[in-house]
Write a protein that holds these residues in place. Structure first.
Motif, short mmCIF file in Angstrom:
data_model
loop_
_atom_site.label_atom_id
_atom_site.label_comp_id
_atom_site.label_asym_id
_atom_site.label_seq_id
_atom_site.Cartn_x
_atom_site.Cartn_y
_atom_site.Cartn_z
N PHE A 150 -3.78 -15.10 4.13
CA PHE A 150 -4.22 -13.99 4.97
C PHE A 150 -5.48 -14.42 5.69
CE2 PHE A 150 -1.71 -11.50 1.87
CZ PHE A 150 -0.89 -10.85 2.78
N ILE A 164 -7.47 -15.88 2.42
CA ILE A 164 -7.04 -15.53 1.07
C ILE A 164 -5.67 -16.15 0.84
CG2 ILE A 164 -6.36 -13.66 -0.46
CD1 ILE A 164 -8.40 -11.93 0.92
N ALA A 204 -2.75 -15.85 -0.88
CA ALA A 204 -2.04 -14.90 -1.73
C ALA A 204 -0.84 -15.58 -2.40
CB ALA A 204 -1.59 -13.71 -0.92
N LEU A 255 -2.02 -11.72 -13.47
CA LEU A 255 -3.05 -10.68 -13.38
C LEU A 255 -2.98 -9.97 -12.04
CD1 LEU A 255 -6.08 -12.54 -14.97
CD2 LEU A 255 -4.38 -11.03 -16.04
N SER A 256 -3.67 -8.84 -11.98
CA SER A 256 -3.72 -8.09 -10.74
C SER A 256 -4.32 -8.96 -9.64
CB SER A 256 -4.59 -6.85 -10.98
OG SER A 256 -4.43 -5.96 -9.95
N GLY A 257 -3.68 -8.96 -8.49
CA GLY A 257 -4.20 -9.74 -7.37
C GLY A 257 -3.76 -11.20 -7.40
N SER A 258 -2.86 -11.55 -8.30
CA SER A 258 -2.47 -12.94 -8.39
C SER A 258 -1.38 -13.29 -7.37
CB SER A 258 -1.98 -13.27 -9.80
OG SER A 258 -0.94 -12.39 -10.16
N GLY A 259 -0.91 -12.30 -6.62
CA GLY A 259 0.02 -12.60 -5.53
C GLY A 259 1.47 -12.30 -5.83
N LYS A 260 1.73 -11.54 -6.86
CA LYS A 260 3.12 -11.24 -7.24
C LYS A 260 3.83 -10.45 -6.13
CE LYS A 260 1.77 -8.90 -10.87
NZ LYS A 260 0.32 -9.00 -10.72
N SER A 261 3.20 -9.35 -5.74
CA SER A 261 3.83 -8.52 -4.71
C SER A 261 4.00 -9.31 -3.42
CB SER A 261 3.00 -7.29 -4.43
OG SER A 261 2.82 -6.55 -5.59
N THR A 262 2.98 -10.09 -3.10
CA THR A 262 3.05 -10.86 -1.86
C THR A 262 4.21 -11.86 -1.90
OG1 THR A 262 0.67 -10.65 -1.76
CG2 THR A 262 1.68 -12.18 -0.23
N GLN A 277 5.96 -0.92 -5.52
CA GLN A 277 4.92 -0.65 -6.51
C GLN A 277 4.37 0.77 -6.39
OE1 GLN A 277 1.93 -3.65 -6.36
NE2 GLN A 277 0.88 -2.91 -8.16
N GLU A 310 7.01 -3.78 -10.17
CA GLU A 310 6.56 -2.86 -11.22
C GLU A 310 7.31 -1.53 -11.15
OE1 GLU A 310 2.36 -2.65 -11.76
OE2 GLU A 310 2.04 -4.59 -10.81
N HIS A 316 3.72 -6.01 -15.76
CA HIS A 316 2.53 -6.42 -16.50
C HIS A 316 2.79 -6.35 -17.99
CE1 HIS A 316 -0.42 -6.87 -13.36
NE2 HIS A 316 0.02 -5.78 -12.78
N1 LIG Z 1 -2.24 -7.45 4.01
C1 LIG Z 1 -3.16 -8.17 3.34
N2 LIG Z 1 -4.24 -8.64 3.99
C2 LIG Z 1 -5.16 -9.38 3.32
N3 LIG Z 1 -5.10 -9.70 2.03
C3 LIG Z 1 -4.04 -9.26 1.33
C4 LIG Z 1 -3.02 -8.46 1.95
N4 LIG Z 1 -2.08 -8.16 1.03
C5 LIG Z 1 -2.51 -8.74 -0.12
N5 LIG Z 1 -3.68 -9.40 0.06
C6 LIG Z 1 -4.42 -10.16 -0.95
O1 LIG Z 1 -3.53 -11.03 -1.55
C7 LIG Z 1 -3.78 -11.14 -2.93
C8 LIG Z 1 -2.52 -10.88 -3.71
O2 LIG Z 1 -2.12 -9.53 -3.58
P1 LIG Z 1 -0.83 -8.93 -4.28
O3 LIG Z 1 -0.67 -7.53 -3.80
O4 LIG Z 1 0.28 -9.85 -4.06
O5 LIG Z 1 -1.27 -8.92 -5.81
P2 LIG Z 1 -0.40 -8.48 -7.07
O6 LIG Z 1 -0.26 -9.68 -7.90
O7 LIG Z 1 0.81 -7.76 -6.64
O8 LIG Z 1 -1.40 -7.49 -7.79
P3 LIG Z 1 -1.07 -6.12 -8.58
O9 LIG Z 1 -0.65 -6.51 -9.94
O10 LIG Z 1 -2.38 -5.41 -8.61
O11 LIG Z 1 -0.02 -5.40 -7.82
C9 LIG Z 1 -4.88 -10.15 -3.25
O12 LIG Z 1 -6.08 -10.87 -3.39
C10 LIG Z 1 -4.93 -9.27 -2.06
O13 LIG Z 1 -6.25 -8.88 -1.83
#
Ligand SMILES: Nc1ncnc2c1ncn2[C@@H]1O[C@H](COP(=O)(O)OP(=O)(O)OP(=O)(O)O)[C@@H](O)[C@H]1O
Ligand SMILES: [Mg+2]
Lengths: 342, 656
Positions: free
Chosen positions: A17, A43, A45, A64-71, A115, A192, A225
């Motif tokens: 990102f 970032i 992701a 962990l939260s923010g580790s990029g799973k959703s992305t 989610q 999730e 999780h």
């Molecule tokens: N549209 C975006 N623009 C900028 N950064 C983003 C965007 N979407 C996600 N991120 C960043 O990418 C990283 C991964 O986000 P992601 O949503 O994939 O985490 P996650 O593993 O799904 O977390 P959670 O368990 O909390 O859902 C995070 O640091 C987030 O801040």
């Protein structure tokens, strides 16, 4: 599990990102760490992820939260465009699809549970669930019928005329689940999906998805999780950290042979005897003669605990589902696992 | 050259912002003191240097109009509009045009309004909506009101549609948005006369031109609200739409637009209110209806009838506003499964039945069909007498006469003369200082350019007279509105009703504010200032109350625990935090003042408004535009400075 033709195959997928990310990625040196990339203002992701997901497999992604799973999941469904690498679905590079083809792919093959649910606020439960069918142009009567079926399945009968704002979090989540169930896609992305459900319904839903996977051979990518949930469902677990997949393997192997320190720490708290199956500890016996009652290959060490303690043989014979002897398990090794010494 | 430049900027960099501001301001004062010694172009731009913008613009307009054939296009548009207008006119007040079935009896309209009111918000709203139409009929202003409504009925949907489309484009194409935003902010500050003249020239005089001007006037907020709403749709909802395999059109139709419903409906509310405000003002180009009647009544000082029309306009404004706001917050309700169609659409059916019954009733009972002159309950003459009697009261005349005398001789005239006396250069420098203090070099430059352009148009003196009226009124409004606002905010029992009053007052078409002004001070500068004053006090009070009430309660508790007295709390905690919000109110007050000062032209001021009004008589489009731009540029300069300050302040305080 590794089929010759994986349903989804991604090769060194990157998602950064930040402005002009593609240009940066192209000029970036190999092996940059997450921190280094962040200093450059991006970032990471998803970082250099390569995965093959076989037909009929349930892959669980943890981290962990923010580790990029959703992305990562969004990259696989092309809800976001990847920065680098390649994602193939059924052998077709999805980055090459044009708009029409992409819509077709999603209509015919893909489904997703979000989610935070992603319900359309202006539509009733029924209309929300019927929405994907409506987009496909199914006629009114059929889609109502089908929507009612899945609403019943998720236990929301009687609420079909409610609006999302009139439902509790768990009920909203079930609407999201019902919406994706309505079309029974071949490939399922579940972000999730059960996080807001109570344990009872959660278990029911897990069973439902297991059933679909087994009977209809659906491919499922599942984010959670909850390690227990992962163990119940997963064929393989992928553990992510800072956008990269640290290890992707069967639960037993992840627990037994963590690939990195991070994975080891991640799985530290888990009682290994609950995860590890007899099969994993089984070694070929090379004609060695084994005596007495055999144990089943897909029992966990915990389930075998009574037997392990009571028995006095060094090596226990192990048989698979069909009762065929596949080898022997060292009792001491199994006891070590049970006592958490390793 | 490069070295000199870096040295210069280096030097500027080493001075603080305050020092530069002081320097610029000092220079402005010096210019004023040594006025006789100043070169001529710093005092007033000499005639030779004035650029003939009006002629250039006129040539441009003529070129577009005649050579590019825009006139044929616009005449085409106007015939379409006319067709729509004829339909509403026929239905609402029986103009003899196709479809020749009107007019709809007033009872039928009142009943339907009541049912709609009930549907949206229950009995009270039903009473308000139905009651308004009953009042309009009984007071004998039905036809006037329907003339006005027939234009709104066409203009509001048009403005909605165009605004929606532009809003969607602006959201979809950032480049288009960047191009359209400045145009919209100019449109929002252009004085309404500038809308009227092109409308008259390009579209025929009468309802069509009025309708066009109204539509254009009402479009900007619709565009803004649409874009805002579409941008706010949660991205998981969007992704859910994509994953369901929606095509682009399906996304827009089934996902984005419904999910942005609230903002779009807020836009609808604003469109309706602006349409009403403008349609009243189209009286200036001869549009029949409530506005025209009010204008002629005020011209002949028939205060009683003006008062009645004022009430009608206010009632219509409040009704339209409340109805559309109720629509914004109305959420769809669910019915149990298996509810029959008739139950689901109960109110629709009741409405239709009531409508048909009233039409049948009107066939037999004349009063239900229309109210004749003899039957109406207008008491214009009596009210006239009462008002005159009250105003003739010694105390009141004493107070108003004294006020008038005091304000004119001691405040207004001296201030006006001072502004007119000041050299152009001095005013521009002072404004630049102001701009620099708030927003640094860029703001200062912007302000200098804006005022510089005004100076170059040659309308400097008139602009200063406009500015004088605006500034004096806004200062007075600040002196009244802010203390009142503070007092109200400190007492929750008061703040609620006062907010409600402000809210309601803001929906009134600006024209209304002239009525009390003329009543009290008859026709002169004081009346103008007074009209602006009440118009501008409203937002000031409102934002003061809202700003103070928005201060988080933990902060107040912290102050309490620190042992602050009520006054300390106000001065040290509440006011500093409320200031950015209050600035927004101040800005709105200034914008309102610029708007009002132009309307007040018809009282006979000598500012840009009067010149603008004159251009309406001829068809000097070029000059009309130049004058309009002068007003717009001044308003934009103030808008820029104040909003910049407010935003910076907000950031500094870490709120929003
Ligand atoms: N549209 C975006 N623009 C900028 N950064 C983003 C965007 N979407 C996600 N991120 C960043 O990418 C990283 C991964 O986000 P992601 O949503 O994939 O985490 P996650 O593993 O799904 O977390 P959670 O368990 O909390 O859902 C995070 O640091 C987030 O801040
Ligand atoms: Mg996530």
């Amino acid at each position: 599990m590794n089929d010759i033709n994986p349903v989804i195959s991604c090769k060194s997928v990157w998602k950064l990102f930040g402005g002009n990310a593609e240009k940066y990625l192209a000029s970036m040196k190999k092996g940059q760490s997450f921190e280094q990339i962040r200093q450059a203002g991006y970032i990471a992701a998803v970082r250099d992820v390569s995965l093959d997901i076989a037909r009929g497999e349930m892959l669980v992604i943890m981290g962990l939260s923010g580790s990029g799973k959703s992305t990562l999941v969004r990259c696989l469904s092309r809800l976001i465009d990847i920065t680098g690498g390649e994602v193939k679905v059924d052998g077709q590079d999805i980055m090459d699809l044009n708009e029409r083809e992409l819509i077709d792919l999603r209509r015919k093959k893909m489904g997703m549970v979000f989610q935070s649910f992603g319900l359309l606020p202006h539509r009733t439960v029924l209309e929300n669930v019927a929405f994907p069918l409506e987009m496909r142009g199914q006629d009114r009567h059929d889609r109502r019928e089908r929507a009612m079926e899945v609403i019943k399945l998720v236990g929301l009968e009687g609420r079909e005329e409610y609006f999302p704002r009139e439902l509790s979090g768990g009920q909203q989540q079930r609407v999201g689940i019902a919406r994706s169930l309505a079309i029974e896609p071949d490939i399922w992305f579940l972000d999730e999906p059960f996080s807001a459900l109570d344990p009872l319904i959660r278990r029911e839903m897990q069973d439902e998805f297991l059933r679909l996977q087994e009977i209809l051979g659906k491919t499922i990518v599942f984010i959670t999780h909850d390690f227990d949930e992962a163990l119940r469902l997963a064929d393989r677990i992928a553990i992510m950290k800072d956008g990269a997949v640290e290890q992707c393997d069967t639960p037993d192997k992840i627990v037994l042979n963590p690939a990195t320190e991070y994975v080891a720490k991640f799985t530290e708290e888990i009682e290994k005897s609950r995860v590890i199956h007899a099969e994993v500890l089984t070694k070929p016996i090379n004609g060695y003669k084994l005596e007495g009652a055999s144990i089943s290959a897909d029992a966990t060490i915990l389930q075998l605990s009574r037997q392990l303690i009571g028995d006095n043989r060094d090596i226990l014979p192990v048989t698979n589902k069909d009762g065929v002897l596949i080898g022997g398990m060292n009792r001491q090794e199994a006891l070590n696992v049970l006592l958490g010494e390793n | 050259m490069a070295i000199v430049e870096t040295r210069l900027t280096g030097k500027i960099g080493s001075l603080t912002r305050l020092q530069i501001t002081q320097f610029l301001f000092g220079l402005a004062i010096i210019f004023a003191i040594i006025k006789p010694l100043l070169p001529e172009f710093l005092v007033r731009i000499p005639v030779e240097m004035i650029l003939p913008y009006d002629i250039w613009l006129q040539t441009l307009f003529d070129f577009i109009k005649d050579d590019l054939g825009l006139l044929t296009v616009t005449r085409g548009i106007s015939s379409v509009l006319e067709w729509f207008l004829d339909i509403t006119a026929n239905l609402l007040y029986g103009k003899r045009r196709w479809p020749n079935i009107g007019p709809v009896p007033w009872v039928a309209i009142a009943v339907v309004a009541a049912v709609i009111g009930f549907w949206l918000k229950g009995w009270k709203m039903a009473l308000l909506a139905g009651g308004t139409f009953v009042w309009v009929a009984l007071i004998g202003q039905w036809k006037l009101a329907m003339q006005t409504m027939s234009v709104i009925a066409v203009a509001a949907p048009m403005a909605f549609l165009i605004g929606l489309l532009l809003g969607i484009c602006a959201w979809k194409y950032p480049r288009f948005q960047r191009a359209i935003m400045p145009v919209l902010s100019i449109l929002q500050t252009l004085p309404f006369f500038t809308y009227l003249l092109p409308a008259v020239i390009f579209f025929k005089v009468g309802p069509t031109a009025g309708c066009i001007a109204t539509i254009i006037y009402a479009i900007p907020p619709m565009v803004l609200m649409t874009t805002l709403g579409l941008k706010k749709v949660s991205h998981e909802v969007v992704e859910a739409g994509h994953m369901s395999g929606s095509t682009r059109w399906q996304m827009l139709r089934y996902v984005y637009l419904p999910a942005a419903r609230t903002e779009i409906l807020v836009g609808v509310n604003q469109v309706i209110m602006l349409c009403l405000a403008m349609v009243v003002l189209t009286a200036f180009i001869g549009m029949p209806g409530l506005g025209a009647k009010l204008l002629s009544l005020m011209n002949s000082l028939k205060l009683g009838r003006s008062f009645e029309i004022g009430i009608t306009i206010v009632l219509i404004a409040v009704t339209l506003d409340r109805l559309s706001k109720a629509w914004v917050v109305k959420q769809p309700e669910h019915f149990e499964r298996g509810t029959s169609w008739f139950v689901r659409h109960k109110l629709l059916i009741i409405g239709i039945i009531a409508f048909i019954v009233s039409i049948i009733l009107a066939q037999f009972v004349q009063v239900a069909d229309h109210i004749t002159r003899k039957q109406d309950l207008s008491m214009g003459k009596d009210i006239d007498n009462v008002i005159r009697a009250i105003l003739a009261n010694d105390i009141i005349t004493g107070v108003t006469d004294w006020l008038r005398w005091f304000l004119i001789t001691w405040v207004l005239i001296p201030f006006r003369n001072a502004l007119l006396w000041l050299p152009t250069g001095s005013v521009i420098l002072a404004m630049a200082a102001f701009g620099y203090f708030v927003g640094g070099r860029k703001s200062a430059l912007l302000v200098v350019i804006f005022f510089g352009v005004i100076a170059l148009t040659g309308w400097w003196d008139r602009s200063m007279i406009t500015l004088y009226a605006v500034i004096s009124a806004v200062i007075l409004a600040t002196l009244i509105g802010i203390p009142l606002g503070i007092a109200a905010a400190r007492n929750p029992k008061w703040s609620e009703p006062i907010l409600l009053v402000c809210d309601t007052a803001q929906t009134f078409p600006s024209f209304i504010y002239l009525i009390p002004a003329i009543m009290l001070f008859s026709v002169n500068d004081v009346a103008v200032v007074f009209a602006i004053l009440i118009f501008a006090t409203v937002p000031l009070m409102r934002y003061t109350i809202e700003g103070i009430r928005a201060v988080p309660s933990e902060l107040l508790e912290a102050a309490d625990m620190a042992g602050a007295t009520r006054n300390q709390k106000l001065l040290k905690v509440q006011l500093p935090l409320a200031l950015p919000t209050m600035a927004v109110g101040f800005n709105q007050a200034i914008m309102f003042a610029f708007f009002m000062v132009i309307i007040a032209a018809f009282i006979g001021t000598q500012d840009l408004g009067q010149e603008l009004q004159k251009t309406l008589a001829g068809n000097n489009l070029g000059k009309n535009f130049v004058l309009g731009m002068c007003v717009s540029l001044m308003a934009l300069a103030f808008n820029h400075i104040i909003m910049r300050w407010s935003n910076d302040r907000r950031k500094a305080l870490g709120v929003g």
